[in-house]
Design a protein around this motif. Structure first.
Motif, PDB file in Angstrom:
ATOM      1  N   LEU A   1      16.070   6.786  13.807  1.00 25.53           N
ATOM      2  CA  LEU A   1      14.839   6.054  14.097  1.00 25.53           C
ATOM      3  C   LEU A   1      13.888   6.015  12.907  1.00 25.53           C
ATOM      4  O   LEU A   1      13.470   4.944  12.478  1.00 25.53           O
ATOM      5  N   CYS A   2      13.535   7.193  12.359  1.00 25.92           N
ATOM      6  CA  CYS A   2      12.548   7.217  11.268  1.00 25.92           C
ATOM      7  C   CYS A   2      13.186   7.375   9.889  1.00 25.92           C
ATOM      8  O   CYS A   2      12.505   7.235   8.887  1.00 25.92           O
ATOM      9  N   ARG A   3      14.477   7.674   9.838  1.00 23.51           N
ATOM     10  CA  ARG A   3      15.252   7.848   8.615  1.00 23.51           C
ATOM     11  C   ARG A   3      14.865   9.083   7.807  1.00 23.51           C
ATOM     12  O   ARG A   3      15.273   9.239   6.662  1.00 23.51           O
ATOM     13  N   LYS A   4      14.072   9.991   8.388  1.00 23.46           N
ATOM     14  CA  LYS A   4      13.768  11.245   7.701  1.00 23.46           C
ATOM     15  C   LYS A   4      14.935  12.200   7.906  1.00 23.46           C
ATOM     16  O   LYS A   4      15.623  12.158   8.914  1.00 23.46           O
ATOM     17  N   ARG A   5      15.145  13.076   6.935  1.00 25.23           N
ATOM     18  CA  ARG A   5      16.234  14.039   6.996  1.00 25.23           C
ATOM     19  C   ARG A   5      16.004  14.993   8.169  1.00 25.23           C
ATOM     20  O   ARG A   5      14.927  15.549   8.331  1.00 25.23           O
ATOM     21  N   MET A   6      17.006  15.117   9.047  1.00 24.29           N
ATOM     22  CA  MET A   6      16.870  15.979  10.221  1.00 24.29           C
ATOM     23  C   MET A   6      17.021  17.446   9.830  1.00 24.29           C
ATOM     24  O   MET A   6      17.660  17.771   8.826  1.00 24.29           O
ATOM     25  N   LYS A   7      16.417  18.303  10.628  1.00 24.48           N
ATOM     26  CA  LYS A   7      16.465  19.752  10.431  1.00 24.48           C
ATOM     27  C   LYS A   7      17.585  20.340  11.279  1.00 24.48           C
ATOM     28  O   LYS A   7      17.847  19.876  12.385  1.00 24.48           O
ATOM     29  N   LYS A   8      18.226  21.362  10.762  1.00 31.84           N
ATOM     30  CA  LYS A   8      19.245  22.084  11.517  1.00 31.84           C
ATOM     31  C   LYS A   8      18.537  23.047  12.460  1.00 31.84           C
ATOM     32  O   LYS A   8      17.648  23.781  12.051  1.00 31.84           O
ATOM     33  N   SER A   9      18.918  22.996  13.718  1.00 37.58           N
ATOM     34  CA  SER A   9      18.307  23.863  14.727  1.00 37.58           C
ATOM     35  C   SER A   9      19.387  24.620  15.478  1.00 37.58           C
ATOM     36  O   SER A   9      20.355  24.028  15.949  1.00 37.58           O
ATOM     37  N   LYS A  10      19.183  25.909  15.575  1.00 38.82           N
ATOM     38  CA  LYS A  10      20.118  26.769  16.285  1.00 38.82           C
ATOM     39  C   LYS A  10      19.674  26.854  17.743  1.00 38.82           C
ATOM     40  O   LYS A  10      18.486  26.987  18.030  1.00 38.82           O
ATOM     41  N   PHE A  11      20.631  26.784  18.650  1.00 38.74           N
ATOM     42  CA  PHE A  11      20.312  26.834  20.071  1.00 38.74           C
ATOM     43  C   PHE A  11      20.401  28.262  20.582  1.00 38.74           C
ATOM     44  O   PHE A  11      21.454  28.887  20.538  1.00 38.74           O
ATOM     45  N   SER A  12      19.257  28.781  21.039  1.00 38.03           N
ATOM     46  CA  SER A  12      19.151  30.098  21.658  1.00 38.03           C
ATOM     47  C   SER A  12      19.837  31.146  20.779  1.00 38.03           C
ATOM     48  O   SER A  12      19.671  31.155  19.581  1.00 38.03           O
ATOM     49  N   ASN A  13      20.588  32.037  21.392  1.00 40.10           N
ATOM     50  CA  ASN A  13      21.273  33.091  20.641  1.00 40.10           C
ATOM     51  C   ASN A  13      22.724  32.733  20.361  1.00 40.10           C
ATOM     52  O   ASN A  13      23.548  33.601  20.122  1.00 40.10           O
ATOM     53  N   SER A  14      23.043  31.450  20.396  1.00 37.49           N
ATOM     54  CA  SER A  14      24.420  31.005  20.205  1.00 37.49           C
ATOM     55  C   SER A  14      24.659  30.643  18.739  1.00 37.49           C
ATOM     56  O   SER A  14      23.761  30.685  17.910  1.00 37.49           O
ATOM     57  N   GLU A  15      25.871  30.237  18.442  1.00 38.07           N
ATOM     58  CA  GLU A  15      26.238  29.748  17.118  1.00 38.07           C
ATOM     59  C   GLU A  15      26.083  28.228  17.024  1.00 38.07           C
ATOM     60  O   GLU A  15      26.356  27.647  15.985  1.00 38.07           O
ATOM     61  N   LEU A  16      25.656  27.593  18.121  1.00 40.99           N
ATOM     62  CA  LEU A  16      25.532  26.142  18.174  1.00 40.99           C
ATOM     63  C   LEU A  16      24.342  25.678  17.338  1.00 40.99           C
ATOM     64  O   LEU A  16      23.210  26.095  17.568  1.00 40.99           O
ATOM     65  N   VAL A  17      24.626  24.817  16.347  1.00 38.30           N
ATOM     66  CA  VAL A  17      23.584  24.265  15.482  1.00 38.30           C
ATOM     67  C   VAL A  17      23.644  22.746  15.605  1.00 38.30           C
ATOM     68  O   VAL A  17      24.697  22.137  15.449  1.00 38.30           O
ATOM     69  N   ILE A  18      22.502  22.144  15.936  1.00 40.36           N
ATOM     70  CA  ILE A  18      22.432  20.690  16.053  1.00 40.36           C
ATOM     71  C   ILE A  18      21.372  20.157  15.086  1.00 40.36           C
ATOM     72  O   ILE A  18      20.627  20.922  14.483  1.00 40.36           O
ATOM     73  N   ASP A  19      21.313  18.838  14.969  1.00 40.20           N
ATOM     74  CA  ASP A  19      20.335  18.186  14.107  1.00 40.20           C
ATOM     75  C   ASP A  19      19.166  17.699  14.945  1.00 40.20           C
ATOM     76  O   ASP A  19      19.365  17.057  15.972  1.00 40.20           O
ATOM     77  N   LYS A  20      17.955  17.992  14.473  1.00 40.44           N
ATOM     78  CA  LYS A  20      16.738  17.641  15.203  1.00 40.44           C
ATOM     79  C   LYS A  20      15.801  16.887  14.270  1.00 40.44           C
ATOM     80  O   LYS A  20      15.532  17.334  13.152  1.00 40.44           O
ATOM     81  N   CYS A  21      15.312  15.734  14.735  1.00 42.80           N
ATOM     82  CA  CYS A  21      14.389  14.933  13.937  1.00 42.80           C
ATOM     83  C   CYS A  21      13.105  15.719  13.676  1.00 42.80           C
ATOM     84  O   CYS A  21      12.525  16.285  14.607  1.00 42.80           O
ATOM     85  N   PRO A  22      12.624  15.744  12.417  1.00 45.41           N
ATOM     86  CA  PRO A  22      11.385  16.463  12.116  1.00 45.41           C
ATOM     87  C   PRO A  22      10.156  15.830  12.769  1.00 45.41           C
ATOM     88  O   PRO A  22       9.138  16.480  12.948  1.00 45.41           O
ATOM     89  N   GLU A  23      10.270  14.550  13.156  1.00 44.10           N
ATOM     90  CA  GLU A  23       9.177  13.855  13.830  1.00 44.10           C
ATOM     91  C   GLU A  23       9.346  13.906  15.346  1.00 44.10           C
ATOM     92  O   GLU A  23       8.638  13.212  16.072  1.00 44.10           O
ATOM     93  N   ASN A  24      10.322  14.682  15.800  1.00 47.20           N
ATOM     94  CA  ASN A  24      10.594  14.880  17.231  1.00 47.20           C
ATOM     95  C   ASN A  24      11.041  13.596  17.938  1.00 47.20           C
ATOM     96  O   ASN A  24      10.757  13.390  19.107  1.00 47.20           O
TER      97      ASN A  24
ATOM     98  N   ILE B   1      22.220  27.215   6.852  1.00 52.17           N
ATOM     99  CA  ILE B   1      23.469  26.582   7.288  1.00 52.17           C
ATOM    100  C   ILE B   1      23.995  25.680   6.171  1.00 52.17           C
ATOM    101  O   ILE B   1      23.234  24.977   5.534  1.00 52.17           O
ATOM    102  N   ASN B   2      25.276  25.757   5.917  1.00 51.20           N
ATOM    103  CA  ASN B   2      25.899  24.929   4.882  1.00 51.20           C
ATOM    104  C   ASN B   2      26.565  23.716   5.503  1.00 51.20           C
ATOM    105  O   ASN B   2      27.728  23.453   5.278  1.00 51.20           O
ATOM    106  N   GLU B   3      25.825  22.987   6.277  1.00 52.23           N
ATOM    107  CA  GLU B   3      26.319  21.802   6.958  1.00 52.23           C
ATOM    108  C   GLU B   3      25.488  20.623   6.472  1.00 52.23           C
ATOM    109  O   GLU B   3      24.281  20.747   6.299  1.00 52.23           O
ATOM    110  N   LYS B   4      26.134  19.508   6.234  1.00 55.55           N
ATOM    111  CA  LYS B   4      25.425  18.324   5.743  1.00 55.55           C
ATOM    112  C   LYS B   4      24.342  17.913   6.736  1.00 55.55           C
ATOM    113  O   LYS B   4      24.557  17.904   7.941  1.00 55.55           O
ATOM    114  N   SER B   5      23.155  17.591   6.211  1.00 57.11           N
ATOM    115  CA  SER B   5      22.093  17.110   7.097  1.00 57.11           C
ATOM    116  C   SER B   5      22.102  15.585   7.078  1.00 57.11           C
ATOM    117  O   SER B   5      22.454  14.955   6.079  1.00 57.11           O
ATOM    118  N   TYR B   6      21.717  15.021   8.189  1.00 62.17           N
ATOM    119  CA  TYR B   6      21.729  13.570   8.371  1.00 62.17           C
ATOM    120  C   TYR B   6      20.317  13.057   8.555  1.00 62.17           C
ATOM    121  O   TYR B   6      19.399  13.816   8.850  1.00 62.17           O
TER     122      TYR B   6
END
Length: 133
Positions: A68-91, A59-64
């Motif tokens: 809470l922990c200030r680690k770079r979040m991972k891009k996660s795709k939801f199911s079979n959709s085009e929806l991509v959200i940011d998910k903390c690597p430390e959960n 994904i060519n979207e800026k990561s944030y």
């Protein structure tokens, strides 16, 4: 809490008895770990919704950084959709840009999500014409 996108202070709002962090500047929403499941009124230990997210590297979207922990979040795709959200690597949680939580609730619809969609529309005046902007 500070918004990971625009570095503004976020406010705490209650959706379906769950406190969520909302940025009044960019309209992003932060959900701490387990809050998405609480919004859906399902047991967090079942982890049903988390199984529907898959990490994506193309994904060519800026990561944030996680607010809470200030680690770079991972891009996660939801199911079979085009929806991509940011998910903390430390959960620690999930970041939803403007309109993304509404899209997720529409994709994974149940009676709880319908109630939350109604609340979102009332609180943030979400509608399809705003998303197109």
């Amino acid at each position: 809490m500070i918004c990971p996108v625009c570095n503004e202070s976020m406010i705490v709002l209650e959706l379906n008895k769950v406190e969520v962090d909302y940025c009044t500047n960019c309209s992003g929403i932060w959900l701490d770990r387990g809050e998405l499941e609480l919004l859906y009124s399902i047991d967090e230990s079942e982890n049903e919704l988390q199984k529907l997210f898959s990490e994506t590297l193309t994904i060519n979207e800026k990561s944030y950084k996680c607010p809470l922990c200030r680690k770079r979040m991972k891009k996660s795709k939801f199911s079979n959709s085009e929806l991509v959200i940011d998910k903390c690597p430390e959960n620690h949680g999930l970041w939803f840009d403007k309109g993304e939580l509404e899209k997720l609730l529409t994709l994974q619809s149940n009676s709880s999500s319908e109630k939350i969609l109604t609340l979102l529309k009332e609180m943030f005046s979400y509608n399809k014409s705003q998303e197109a902007e």
